[in-house]
Design an enzyme around this catalytic site. Structure first.
Site, PDB file in Angstrom:
ATOM      1  CG  HIS A   1       0.974   3.157  -6.684  1.00 60.59           C
ATOM      2  ND1 HIS A   1       1.311   2.153  -7.549  1.00 60.59           N
ATOM      3  CD2 HIS A   1       0.189   4.011  -7.389  1.00 60.59           C
ATOM      4  CE1 HIS A   1       0.757   2.400  -8.723  1.00 60.59           C
ATOM      5  NE2 HIS A   1       0.075   3.514  -8.651  1.00 60.59           N
ATOM      6  NE  ARG A   2      -4.946   4.460  -7.292  1.00 61.26           N
ATOM      7  CZ  ARG A   2      -4.612   5.594  -6.703  1.00 61.26           C
ATOM      8  NH1 ARG A   2      -4.045   5.592  -5.522  1.00 61.26           N
ATOM      9  NH2 ARG A   2      -4.855   6.748  -7.297  1.00 61.26           N
TER      10      ARG A   2
ATOM     11  CE  LYS B   1      -7.295  -7.428 -12.959  1.00 58.36           C
ATOM     12  NZ  LYS B   1      -6.691  -8.720 -13.334  1.00 58.36           N
TER      13      LYS B   1
ATOM     14  CE  LYS C   1      -0.814  -2.787 -20.315  1.00 60.39           C
ATOM     15  NZ  LYS C   1      -0.867  -4.193 -20.758  1.00 60.39           N
TER      16      LYS C   1
ATOM     17  CG  ASP D   1      -7.739   7.608 -14.433  1.00 62.57           C
ATOM     18  OD1 ASP D   1      -6.692   7.804 -13.798  1.00 62.57           O
ATOM     19  OD2 ASP D   1      -8.274   8.481 -15.147  1.00 62.57           O
TER      20      ASP D   1
ATOM     21  CE  LYS E   1       1.601  -9.746 -18.386  1.00 60.73           C
ATOM     22  NZ  LYS E   1       0.760  -8.697 -18.974  1.00 60.73           N
TER      23      LYS E   1
ATOM     24  CB  SER F   1      -9.367  -6.939 -15.884  1.00 57.68           C
ATOM     25  OG  SER F   1      -8.985  -8.072 -16.624  1.00 57.68           O
TER      26      SER F   1
HETATM   27  N1  GLU Z   1      -2.670  -9.504 -19.711  1.00 54.75           N
HETATM   28  C1  GLU Z   1      -3.368  -8.311 -20.030  1.00 54.75           C
HETATM   29  C2  GLU Z   1      -2.408  -7.145 -20.159  1.00 54.75           C
HETATM   30  O1  GLU Z   1      -1.254  -7.304 -20.456  1.00 54.75           O
HETATM   31  C3  GLU Z   1      -4.538  -8.053 -19.093  1.00 54.75           C
HETATM   32  C4  GLU Z   1      -4.183  -7.849 -17.661  1.00 54.75           C
HETATM   33  C5  GLU Z   1      -5.385  -7.791 -16.725  1.00 54.75           C
HETATM   34  O2  GLU Z   1      -6.509  -7.801 -17.202  1.00 54.75           O
HETATM   35  O3  GLU Z   1      -5.150  -7.747 -15.521  1.00 54.75           O
HETATM   36  O4  GLU Z   1      -2.777  -6.013 -20.042  1.00 54.75           O
END
Ligand code: GLU
Length: 478
Positions: free
Chosen positions: A73-74, A78, A102, A107, A114, A371
């Protein structure tokens, strides 16, 4: 760093996350398009891949891995890439889902993803690790699972800045004209497109989450806490990147006492407090905690989760607090540095017990938050603070001069310094991270206290995140 094994549980990690989400959906105070809950919970795509790599032993080795996209949706989506022997599709999907919640909670404008590879990094030399990582990266890039605007990996268990630098380099080779190539992955070394403060970001975020808890007297009262972090007794599981930094900052900066450290080979305990730096060094040299001087060693490390303490920080693996050991857990406050350390069944019991749990997708959100800053830095191609730092100093110096002129007195040196120091990149990253962790906490606490039917912070946090995700989907349309 190594971690204890994952105990078997009745339901899978993914099922556990889904049940927690379903629970929160009951309390979502907004009208939803029918079926939206299923849509939000569903994992959008998963790539499973097996690929060969010729290693330095001259043999071809075949590796198996996944990259899951939970929600788009975005964009970009990540989430980290994990190297561990226990990695499987269920785990990767569960972790991708947690990334969605998360990012919404803090935000960070991303969907959730993953990746994972079945691999024990300790078993390979540097050259082999580079060959494996570059090949995995190439496969993912070619299949559209890594790009600055589509899918941006980061470090997770078993990976770090070194692997991220290799991934960025492979991306650059395959896309030589992509000006934004650095933004295809975060958690890179500072000298290779990274940002200051990323390595310790998750641990720092755990510290900021705990600090914010201690700024909320109403929340402290739930578990009869008084005073500050100083002197609080902490048990930490996992002295890897998250646990090490969290323990170090809490001990050194806030005066917490780390009374037990649990690692893959057992736990060490010292009521007077364990010194974090020497323990970390000992683990590096001896591959475990066994034999660390001036501490009691127990072989079954998970028993140390049950120690009498104020704060328990599971910062290693999923499914560590289960229906099996939950009744023995004595900590009134659990802060989840790892993803999924408490199973659904255990979570239900903790709620009834009145244990406060700061949930994973809040407590460990520091990593993805920084990040996000790194990704912005890469896209803008300028270090944070580069334009303003000296300007802030000039303005501060002018204020000092004005004060001195008006009062006829000299401004004391420490105040002069404070006023006339411009923020550099690290200071700005910390400020952005602190603000993010505080704001998210306040949103969670507000929901928790305003809704009597919600009796735990995890459900409150899911309500905050789900509201945002649901609104986005409904505004956007399917
Ligand atoms: N692996 C980290 C997490 O579980 C960081 C993920 C990220 O920075 O994209 O949140």
């Amino acid at each position: 760093m190594s971690i204890p094994a994952i105990p078997t549980t009745n339901i899978s990690f993914l099922e556990s996350v889904d049940r927690m989400v379903s629970r929160a959906f009951q309390y979502l105070d907004m009208e939803l398009t029918p079926g939206l809950e299923d849509h939000i919970k569903a994992c959008h795509t998963v790539l499973q891949i097996q690929f060969p790599v010729k290693l330095t032993d001259g043999r071809i080795h075949v590796f198996k891995g996944w990259r899951a996209v939970h929600s788009n949706h975005r964009l970009p989506v990540k989430g980290g890439i994990r190297y561990a022997l226990h990695v499987n599709q269920d785990e990767v999907e569960a972790l991708a889902a947690l990334m969605t919640y998360k990012c919404a909670l803090v935000d960070a404008p991303f969907g959730g993803s993953k990746g994972g590879l079945i691999l024990d990094p300790k078993k390979y030399n540097d050259e082999d690790m580079e060959r494996i990582t570059r090949r995995f990266a190439r496969e993912l890039i070619e299949k559209g699972y890594i790009s600055p605007g589509g899918n941006v990996p980061a470090p997770d268990m078993g990976t770090g800045p070194r692997e991220m630098a290799w991934i960025a380099d492979v991306y650059k080779d395959l896309h030589p004209h992509e000006i934004n190539y650095f933004a295809c992955v975060t958690g890179k070394p500072v000298t290779n497109g990274g940002i200051r403060g990323r390595v310790e970001a998750t641990g720092r975020g755990v510290q900021y989450a705990i600090r914010e808890f201690f700024r909320h007297p109403k929340d402290m009262k739930l578990i009869n806490f008084t005073g500050g972090i100083e002197g609080k007794r902490v048990v930490i599981q996992g002295l890897g990147n998250v646990g090490y930094h969290a323990a170090k900052f809490l001990a050194q900066e806030d005066g917490a006492k780390i009374i037990a450290i649990i690692e893959w080979d057992g736990a060490i305990i010292n009521e007077a407090g364990l010194p974090i730096e020497p323990v970390r060094q000992y683990i590096n040299e001896n591959k475990g905690v066994k034999g660390f001087p001036n501490a009691t060693y127990i072989e079954d490390g998970r028993l140390a989760l049950e120690l009498e303490c104020d704060i328990l920080i599971p910062a290693a693996l999923e499914s560590q607090i289960t229906s099996e050991n939950v009744d023995n857990i004595k900590a009134p406050l659990i802060v989840e540095g790892a993803n999924g350390p408490v199973t659904y069944a255990a979570d239900e019991k903790l709620r009834l017990k009145g244990t406060v749990v700061l949930p994973d997708f809040y407590a460990n959100a520091g990593g993805v938050t920084v990040s996000y800053f790194e990704w912005i830095k890469n896209l803008s191609r300028i270090r944070f603070g580069r334009m303003q730092r000296r300007q802030d100093e000039y303005r501060g110096q002018a204020i000092v001069r004005a004060l001195e002129k008006l009062t006829g007195q000299e401004v004391p040196e420490e105040i002069r310094l404070e006023l006339s120091t411009g923020a550099d990149e690290l200071a700005l990253v910390r400020s952005g991270l602190d603000d993010t962790m505080r704001t998210a906490y306040q949103e969670i606490s507000e929901v928790f206290h305003s809704r009597s039917e919600i009796t735990d912070f995890r459900t409150a946090a899911f309500v905050v995140a789900l509201r945002k995700i649901a609104r986005t989907y409904m505004e956007m349309g399917i």
